[in-house]
Design a protein around this motif. Structure first.
Motif, short mmCIF file in Angstrom:
data_model
loop_
_atom_site.label_atom_id
_atom_site.label_comp_id
_atom_site.label_asym_id
_atom_site.label_seq_id
_atom_site.Cartn_x
_atom_site.Cartn_y
_atom_site.Cartn_z
N GLN A 1 0.85 -1.19 0.00
CA GLN A 1 0.00 0.00 0.00
C GLN A 1 0.88 1.24 0.00
OE1 GLN A 1 -2.34 0.99 3.59
NE2 GLN A 1 -4.15 0.97 2.30
N ASN A 2 0.80 2.03 -1.08
CA ASN A 2 1.53 3.29 -1.10
C ASN A 2 0.63 4.41 -0.58
OD1 ASN A 2 -0.19 4.00 -3.24
ND2 ASN A 2 1.29 3.36 -4.79
N ARG A 3 1.14 5.63 -0.59
CA ARG A 3 0.39 6.74 -0.02
C ARG A 3 -0.93 7.00 -0.75
NH1 ARG A 3 3.69 12.17 0.48
NH2 ARG A 3 3.73 11.87 -1.78
N GLU A 4 -0.89 6.91 -2.08
CA GLU A 4 -2.12 7.15 -2.84
C GLU A 4 -3.17 6.09 -2.55
OE1 GLU A 4 -3.71 7.35 -7.47
OE2 GLU A 4 -1.56 7.18 -7.06
N MET A 5 -2.75 4.83 -2.49
CA MET A 5 -3.69 3.76 -2.21
C MET A 5 -4.23 3.85 -0.78
SD MET A 5 -4.14 1.84 -4.93
CE MET A 5 -4.17 3.41 -5.82
N ARG A 6 -3.38 4.25 0.14
CA ARG A 6 -3.83 4.38 1.53
C ARG A 6 -4.93 5.44 1.65
NH1 ARG A 6 0.71 5.50 3.49
NH2 ARG A 6 1.34 3.33 3.78
N ARG A 7 -4.80 6.49 0.88
CA ARG A 7 -5.79 7.58 0.92
C ARG A 7 -7.17 7.11 0.51
NH1 ARG A 7 -7.46 11.04 -2.96
NH2 ARG A 7 -5.85 10.31 -4.42
N ILE A 8 -7.26 6.13 -0.40
CA ILE A 8 -8.56 5.67 -0.87
C ILE A 8 -8.93 4.30 -0.32
CG2 ILE A 8 -8.40 7.05 -2.98
CD1 ILE A 8 -7.63 4.51 -4.50
N GLY A 9 -8.14 3.81 0.63
CA GLY A 9 -8.45 2.52 1.24
C GLY A 9 -8.22 1.34 0.33
N ALA A 10 -7.16 1.40 -0.47
CA ALA A 10 -6.88 0.33 -1.43
C ALA A 10 -5.48 -0.23 -1.22
CB ALA A 10 -7.03 0.85 -2.86
N TRP A 11 -5.29 -1.45 -1.74
CA TRP A 11 -4.00 -2.14 -1.68
C TRP A 11 -3.62 -2.59 -3.08
CZ3 TRP A 11 -1.56 -3.09 3.18
CH2 TRP A 11 -2.32 -2.69 4.28
N ASN A 12 -2.31 -2.80 -3.30
CA ASN A 12 -1.79 -3.19 -4.61
C ASN A 12 -1.28 -4.62 -4.63
OD1 ASN A 12 -1.98 -0.60 -5.93
ND2 ASN A 12 -0.14 0.05 -4.84
N TRP A 13 -1.48 -5.27 -5.77
CA TRP A 13 -0.73 -6.48 -6.10
C TRP A 13 0.13 -6.14 -7.31
CZ3 TRP A 13 1.62 -10.83 -5.35
CH2 TRP A 13 1.91 -11.69 -6.41
N SER A 14 1.43 -6.39 -7.22
CA SER A 14 2.36 -5.96 -8.25
C SER A 14 3.22 -7.11 -8.76
CB SER A 14 3.30 -4.86 -7.72
OG SER A 14 2.57 -3.81 -7.13
N ILE A 15 3.40 -7.14 -10.07
CA ILE A 15 4.39 -7.99 -10.71
C ILE A 15 5.17 -7.08 -11.68
CG2 ILE A 15 3.14 -10.16 -10.47
CD1 ILE A 15 2.02 -9.81 -13.26
N PRO A 16 6.28 -7.54 -12.21
CA PRO A 16 7.05 -6.66 -13.10
C PRO A 16 6.22 -6.22 -14.30
CG PRO A 16 8.32 -8.60 -12.52
CD PRO A 16 6.93 -8.85 -12.04
N ALA A 17 6.46 -5.00 -14.75
CA ALA A 17 5.76 -4.49 -15.93
C ALA A 17 6.43 -4.95 -17.20
CB ALA A 17 5.72 -2.96 -15.88
N TRP A 18 5.61 -5.38 -18.15
CA TRP A 18 6.02 -5.75 -19.50
C TRP A 18 7.05 -6.88 -19.50
CZ3 TRP A 18 9.63 -3.39 -23.54
CH2 TRP A 18 9.31 -3.88 -24.80
N ALA A 19 8.19 -6.71 -20.17
CA ALA A 19 9.09 -7.82 -20.44
C ALA A 19 10.45 -7.63 -19.77
CB ALA A 19 9.28 -7.99 -21.94
N GLY A 20 11.08 -8.76 -19.48
CA GLY A 20 12.40 -8.72 -18.87
C GLY A 20 12.87 -10.13 -18.56
N ARG A 21 13.81 -10.23 -17.66
CA ARG A 21 14.32 -11.53 -17.23
C ARG A 21 14.30 -11.61 -15.71
NH1 ARG A 21 16.54 -14.94 -20.83
NH2 ARG A 21 16.92 -14.11 -22.93
N LEU A 22 13.93 -12.76 -15.21
CA LEU A 22 13.95 -13.01 -13.78
C LEU A 22 15.40 -13.22 -13.32
CD1 LEU A 22 10.88 -15.39 -13.60
CD2 LEU A 22 11.00 -13.03 -12.75
N PRO A 23 15.66 -13.17 -12.03
CA PRO A 23 17.03 -13.36 -11.56
C PRO A 23 17.67 -14.67 -12.00
CG PRO A 23 15.67 -12.43 -9.82
CD PRO A 23 14.74 -12.76 -10.95
N ASP A 24 16.84 -15.70 -12.24
CA ASP A 24 17.40 -16.98 -12.69
C ASP A 24 17.57 -17.06 -14.20
OD1 ASP A 24 14.81 -17.26 -13.61
OD2 ASP A 24 14.25 -18.82 -12.19
N GLY A 25 17.31 -15.96 -14.90
CA GLY A 25 17.53 -15.91 -16.34
C GLY A 25 16.31 -16.16 -17.20
#
Length: 254
Positions: free
Chosen positions: A20-44
């Motif tokens: 929960q960041n400041r904006e979400m806290r203000r409206i009583g919301a929580w986030n679920w986050s995964i990486p945006a778009w494309a990339g590589r995980l630490p294991d490659g």
């Protein structure tokens, strides 16, 4: 040994899935986050969590600023690895975490970065929503076809969503019937288009009028690329250029 940070000490799986960041806290919301778009995980392993991304990847807020900090990136990678490596375990952990009192009657934004990247993952989220009827869930998504097939026929009563323009499936959206969000260069442009801004609260994306205007993030490089256009207009330009580059025989279907 005491636990450190958001991960367990032995498996490196997240102990806390929702933030929960400041904006979400203000409206009583929580986030679920995964990486945006494309990339590589630490294991490659390569990943693409936004398979229907279009020009949005060029101006995505989740690819700038705090999202690039090592600790934040590590948390998002850990979340995605949990989903990929142990889908049943991740689903059970999410349902268990949502049992905590703090989430009752709250709002959960599914993905402040990333999207519904597969059918199985989307189905899992719909089961999670149904398992916790006392919680409200919402999301932005560019996965139009996936939602048409898997969500729209029988959505959980406590799940709301808005389709966002600037993706590869823009043409499948109908402004006359679909709830749609578009990125505008400024608030004046939103008003001039007759759309409704969600600047006052992110929840207006799903609770306000059906056509949702989003004020472009103040990221200099992104604003230069947007060049005063709406995201949908820029995407339409790219799509038209792509069609124009096709061989004539392909365009004519011969």
């Amino acid at each position: 040994m005491p636990e450190e940070g958001p991960f367990t000490t032995n498996t490196q799986r997240p102990r806390r899935l929702l933030t929960q960041n400041r904006e979400m806290r203000r409206i009583g919301a929580w986030n679920w986050s995964i990486p945006a778009w494309a990339g590589r995980l630490p294991d490659g392993r390569p990943y693409n969590t936004c398979p229907s991304a279009g020009i949005c990847r060029e101006i995505c807020y989740a690819r700038h600023g705090t999202y690039t900090w090592p600790t934040v990136r590590a948390k998002h990678h850990a979340n995605l690895m949990f989903v990929l490596d142990d889908p049943p375990g991740w689903e059970a952990a999410m349902v268990a975490e949502l049992e905590r009192r703090r989430f009752q009657d709250a709002w959960i934004r599914i993905h402040d970065s990333g999207d519904f990247f597969s059918d199985d993952y989307t189905k899992a989220w719909m089961r999670i929503c149904r398992a916790r009827p006392g919680i409200n869930f919402y999301a932005y998504s560019k996965e139009v076809d996936r939602f048409r097939r898997l969500v729209e026929p029988d959505p959980p009563p406590n799940f709301l969503w808005v389709y966002s323009l600037g993706g590869a499936q823009d043409a499948a959206l109908d402004p006359a019937t679909d709830r749609i969000a578009d990125i505008f260069p400024d608030e004046n442009a939103i008003t001039a288009a007759g759309w409704s801004s969600q600047e006052a609260s992110d929840l207006l994306a799903v609770l306000g009028p059906r056509l949702v205007g989003i004020f472009a993030n103040r990221i200099p490089a992104a604003l230069r690329k947007l060049a005063g256009r709406r995201a949908s207009n820029w995407q339409a330009e790219i799509d038209a250029e792509r069609v124009a580059r096709r061989p004539e025989s392909h365009v004519n279907g011969t």
